[in-house]
Design a protein around this motif. Structure first.
Motif, PDB file in Angstrom:
ATOM      1  N   MET A   1      55.631  40.818  17.261  1.00  0.00           N
ATOM      2  CA  MET A   1      56.361  39.799  18.012  1.00  0.00           C
ATOM      3  C   MET A   1      57.484  40.474  18.791  1.00  0.00           C
ATOM      4  SD  MET A   1      58.346  36.496  16.388  1.00  0.00           S
ATOM      5  CE  MET A   1      59.552  37.527  15.539  1.00  0.00           C
ATOM      6  N   ALA A   2      57.754  39.994  19.989  1.00  0.00           N
ATOM      7  CA  ALA A   2      58.858  40.543  20.775  1.00  0.00           C
ATOM      8  C   ALA A   2      60.183  40.280  20.072  1.00  0.00           C
ATOM      9  CB  ALA A   2      58.860  39.921  22.173  1.00  0.00           C
ATOM     10  N   GLU A   3      61.148  41.187  20.277  1.00  0.00           N
ATOM     11  CA  GLU A   3      62.469  41.002  19.683  1.00  0.00           C
ATOM     12  C   GLU A   3      63.338  40.066  20.521  1.00  0.00           C
ATOM     13  OE1 GLU A   3      64.277  44.769  19.073  1.00  0.00           O
ATOM     14  OE2 GLU A   3      62.814  45.424  17.571  1.00  0.00           O
ATOM     15  N   LYS A   4      62.994  39.943  21.823  1.00  0.00           N
ATOM     16  CA  LYS A   4      63.780  39.104  22.722  1.00  0.00           C
ATOM     17  C   LYS A   4      62.844  38.291  23.611  1.00  0.00           C
ATOM     18  CE  LYS A   4      67.500  42.525  22.915  1.00  0.00           C
ATOM     19  NZ  LYS A   4      68.304  43.427  23.798  1.00  0.00           N
ATOM     20  N   ALA A   5      63.301  37.122  24.023  1.00  0.00           N
ATOM     21  CA  ALA A   5      62.511  36.266  24.910  1.00  0.00           C
ATOM     22  C   ALA A   5      63.460  35.403  25.730  1.00  0.00           C
ATOM     23  CB  ALA A   5      61.556  35.389  24.109  1.00  0.00           C
ATOM     24  N   GLU A   6      62.931  34.846  26.822  1.00  0.00           N
ATOM     25  CA  GLU A   6      63.710  33.944  27.655  1.00  0.00           C
ATOM     26  C   GLU A   6      63.503  32.500  27.196  1.00  0.00           C
ATOM     27  OE1 GLU A   6      65.852  34.840  29.925  1.00  0.00           O
ATOM     28  OE2 GLU A   6      65.385  36.974  29.647  1.00  0.00           O
ATOM     29  N   GLN A   7      64.500  31.686  27.422  1.00  0.00           N
ATOM     30  CA  GLN A   7      64.380  30.264  27.125  1.00  0.00           C
ATOM     31  C   GLN A   7      63.230  29.660  27.931  1.00  0.00           C
ATOM     32  OE1 GLN A   7      67.909  28.050  27.980  1.00  0.00           O
ATOM     33  NE2 GLN A   7      67.102  26.114  27.237  1.00  0.00           N
TER      34      GLN A   7
ATOM     35  N   GLU B   1      56.732  31.356  26.920  1.00  0.00           N
ATOM     36  CA  GLU B   1      55.695  31.292  25.891  1.00  0.00           C
ATOM     37  C   GLU B   1      55.547  32.686  25.279  1.00  0.00           C
ATOM     38  OE1 GLU B   1      51.659  28.893  25.768  1.00  0.00           O
ATOM     39  OE2 GLU B   1      51.341  30.820  26.759  1.00  0.00           O
ATOM     40  N   VAL B   2      55.632  32.749  23.965  1.00  0.00           N
ATOM     41  CA  VAL B   2      55.618  34.028  23.254  1.00  0.00           C
ATOM     42  C   VAL B   2      54.441  34.059  22.292  1.00  0.00           C
ATOM     43  CG1 VAL B   2      56.900  35.510  21.654  1.00  0.00           C
ATOM     44  CG2 VAL B   2      58.120  34.225  23.422  1.00  0.00           C
ATOM     45  N   GLU B   3      53.763  35.193  22.237  1.00  0.00           N
ATOM     46  CA  GLU B   3      52.697  35.370  21.243  1.00  0.00           C
ATOM     47  C   GLU B   3      53.295  35.931  19.961  1.00  0.00           C
ATOM     48  OE1 GLU B   3      48.197  37.163  20.903  1.00  0.00           O
ATOM     49  OE2 GLU B   3      49.737  38.474  21.763  1.00  0.00           O
TER      50      GLU B   3
END
Length: 250
Positions: free
Chosen positions: A43-49, A52-54
């Motif tokens: 899983m990514a450590e950071k994402a944007e508001q 969609e994250v896998e």
């Protein structure tokens, strides 16, 4: 008579040969059933508001990749709001990975736990993901915020069995645990027992009640044997730990 003896001898040789071939051919069954499953989250450590994250998990037992898990469930919650966690069931694995996609609608720090049940065992690693730019800036400035308050994952949490060492089948038994973190008792937690015998596909869940510093649950073991017991410990400050035990029932 000699003809019968010859046939009998040939039969023995064929049987022995078949057993040898069967042993030599046992590749997948040679895995130690006592060997624990391991879960590696991806899983990514950071994402944007709004992105969609896998979220994925690879399950292994020794050197074997496990693609026949009974259940892989991802639990997601925003830090400080464990009571509002959401659960998402992963489908059949693709490329040997169990995964879901999730959109984080609000900024903040989120925790993701992969609850994996496979081959009579349970594992539940937890990872964090930071969503949004403003959260990153707050951390970079070194400001202390309530968002990081509470227990740290991976802390030495223990659950010591206080019940009599001999448990009896067919009788309702009281099972009590002293639950602590770094030697200090954990109070006002939610403690649940997950109980099963090795090889079982179903689990029994029992809630424990706190009483005089102990967490006590009642359970009836239907038959004798060795049982696996996972003590799940949660509180309102984002503590989410589990301790594995094995008990013998006479």
């Amino acid at each position: 008579m000699k003809k019968i003896s010859g046939i009998f001898l040939l039969s023995l040789l064929l049987t022995a040969c078949g057993q040898t071939e069967e042993k030599d051919g046992q590749t997948s069954d040679n895995n130690d059933p006592e060997q624990p499953i391991e879960v590696e989250m991806e899983m990514a450590e950071k994402a944007e508001q709004g992105e969609e994250v896998e979220i994925g998990a690879f399950v292994t037992q020794g050197e074997e990749k496990v693609t026949d898990a009974n259940e892989v469930l991802f639990e997601i919650w925003k830090e400080g709001d464990k009571a509002e966690s959401e659960e998402f069931l992963a489908e059949e694995p693709e490329d040997e990975k169990y995964s879901i996609t999730h959109t984080f609608e609000e900024e903040g720090i989120y925790h993701v736990t992969a609850h994996v049940t496979a081959r009579g065992m349970h594992s539940m690693p937890t990872e964090e993901i930071t969503v949004g730019q403003s959260v990153e800036k707050t951390e970079d400035n070194g400001e202390e915020t309530d968002i990081h308050a509470g227990h740290q994952h991976g802390s030495p949490v223990t659950a010591d069995l206080q019940s009599p060492s001999e448990l009896k089948a067919g009788e309702e038994m009281e099972i009590s645990f002293q639950v602590a973190e770094e030697g200090e008792p954990i109070r006002n937690a939610r403690v649940r027992l997950e109980i099963w015998q090795k090889g079982d596909e179903t689990r029994e869940w029992v809630d424990a009640e706190e009483e005089s510093g102990l967490y006590i649950a009642s359970h009836t073991f239907e038959e004798s044997g060795d049982y696996m017991m996972t003590v799940h410990i949660e509180d309102e400050e984002d503590l989410h730990e589990h301790v594995d035990k094995m008990v013998s029932v006479k």
